[in-house]
Design an enzyme around this catalytic site. Structure first.
Site, PDB file in Angstrom:
ATOM      1  N   ASN A 110       0.861  -1.188   0.000  1.00 56.73           N
ATOM      2  CA  ASN A 110       0.000   0.000   0.000  1.00 56.73           C
ATOM      3  C   ASN A 110       0.891   1.229   0.000  1.00 56.73           C
ATOM      4  OD1 ASN A 110      -2.380   1.638   0.412  1.00 56.73           O
ATOM      5  ND2 ASN A 110      -1.832   1.782   2.585  1.00 56.73           N
ATOM      6  N   HIS A 112       0.914   5.066   1.378  1.00 57.73           N
ATOM      7  CA  HIS A 112       0.198   5.879   2.372  1.00 57.73           C
ATOM      8  C   HIS A 112       0.906   7.228   2.512  1.00 57.73           C
ATOM      9  CE1 HIS A 112      -2.333   6.672   5.811  1.00 57.73           C
ATOM     10  NE2 HIS A 112      -1.258   7.097   6.455  1.00 57.73           N
ATOM     11  N   ASP A 148      -2.862   0.434   7.898  1.00 58.19           N
ATOM     12  CA  ASP A 148      -1.625   1.192   7.654  1.00 58.19           C
ATOM     13  C   ASP A 148      -0.518   0.802   8.636  1.00 58.19           C
ATOM     14  OD1 ASP A 148      -2.919   2.614   5.579  1.00 58.19           O
ATOM     15  OD2 ASP A 148      -3.705   4.071   7.003  1.00 58.19           O
TER      16      ASP A 148
HETATM   17  C1  GRF Z   1      -2.401   8.951  -2.513  1.00 60.26           C
HETATM   18  O1  GRF Z   1      -2.114  10.098  -1.782  1.00 60.26           O
HETATM   19  C2  GRF Z   1      -1.993   7.723  -1.747  1.00 60.26           C
HETATM   20  O2  GRF Z   1      -0.859   7.926  -0.947  1.00 60.26           O
HETATM   21  C3  GRF Z   1      -3.197   7.487  -0.868  1.00 60.26           C
HETATM   22  O3  GRF Z   1      -4.300   7.814  -1.666  1.00 60.26           O
HETATM   23  C4  GRF Z   1      -3.905   8.741  -2.659  1.00 60.26           C
HETATM   24  C5  GRF Z   1      -4.256   8.131  -3.958  1.00 60.26           C
HETATM   25  O4  GRF Z   1      -4.059   9.032  -5.029  1.00 60.26           O
HETATM   26  N1  GRF Z   1      -3.222   6.121  -0.374  1.00 60.26           N
HETATM   27  P1  GRF Z   1      -4.188   8.525  -6.522  1.00 60.26           P
HETATM   28  O5  GRF Z   1      -5.574   7.928  -6.682  1.00 60.26           O
HETATM   29  O6  GRF Z   1      -3.114   7.511  -6.749  1.00 60.26           O
HETATM   30  O7  GRF Z   1      -4.019   9.740  -7.366  1.00 60.26           O
END
Ligand code: GRF
Length: 220
Positions: A110, A112, A148
């Site tokens: 993931n 984050h 997370d």
């Molecule tokens: C990103 O900030 C990621 O870190 C978080 O959700 C957001 C997703 O953005 N988990 P995107 O859809 O990849 O533009």
């Protein structure tokens, strides 16, 4: 040469991190085949991105399930049917049942937007600002049942400026996410990164702390 890594992506929204993975593959920096993009939202832009790139997509609407676990098991069955080597959560905005995750241990990551273990969950930029932090960042971690909370593989950091607000901070962090995620996935594609009972290992050596994205590369 090893076979390309079969990647499935699970995302709820915009899909800019997925786009960064696609771009890395285009630049030949990521030997990968995208086997599926799955979403919980039928109107998620990430689905359009995938379709334009000729990648199969699937949508499973949680509103059609009264039972959370049944939803998660159905979703993960569907993803499993595409036989990915790796499942990347890239902005998937649902909490997943721990049991549904178990078969994916070590094969699911993931991204984050915080320097984990700080600020699990939502509103990470706001919370970093409110705490008066001078540094913020993004983490890529293996997914475990704890939200997370799985072992962190790598982080990208940036300084918080005095005039930053939630939006400027998010906007400055996002390009770093777009570098960090493909770099980590490339290590996995190269077979250099694994999760074992000892934790994360890179080139068979345990990672004592997360890798750091610096000057365009991941460093120990
Ligand atoms: C990103 O900030 C990621 O870190 C978080 O959700 C957001 C997703 O953005 N988990 P995107 O859809 O990849 O533009």
């Amino acid at each position: 040469m090893p076979a390309p890594l079969r990647i499935a992506v699970l995302a709820s929204g915009r899909g800019s991190n997925f786009a960064a993975l696609l771009a890395a593959r285009e630049r030949k920096e990521l030997p990968a085949e995208f086997v599926l993009v799955a979403s919980d939202k039928a109107d998620a832009p990430v689905l359009q991105l995938a379709q334009s790139a000729g990648i199969p997509t699937t949508v499973l609407d949680p509103r059609e399930y009264t039972d959370r676990r049944a939803y998660d098991f159905t979703l993960f069955d569907r993803i499993g049917a595409s036989k990915p080597d790796l499942l990347v959560l890239a902005g998937f905005m649902r909490i997943i049942d721990g049991e549904a995750l178990t078969p994916w241990a070590g094969r699911m990551i993931n991204i984050h937007p915080s320097l984990l273990p700080k600020y699990r969950g939502l509103h990470t930029h706001r919370r970093a600002l409110k705490a008066g932090d001078v540094e913020h960042g993004a983490s890529v971690h293996y997914v475990t049942a704890e939200l997370d909370g799985g072992p962190v593989i790598a982080q990208a950091m940036l300084s918080i400026e005095t005039d930053d607000d939630e939006n400027t901070l998010a906007a400055r962090l996002l390009p770093l996410e777009h570098q960090l995620l493909p770099a980590v996935v490339a290590l996995i594609a190269a077979g250099r990164l694994t999760l074992s009972e000892q934790g994360v290992t890179l080139d068979d050596e345990p990672l004592r702390k997360p890798l750091r994205w610096q000057d365009g590369e991941l460093i120990r």
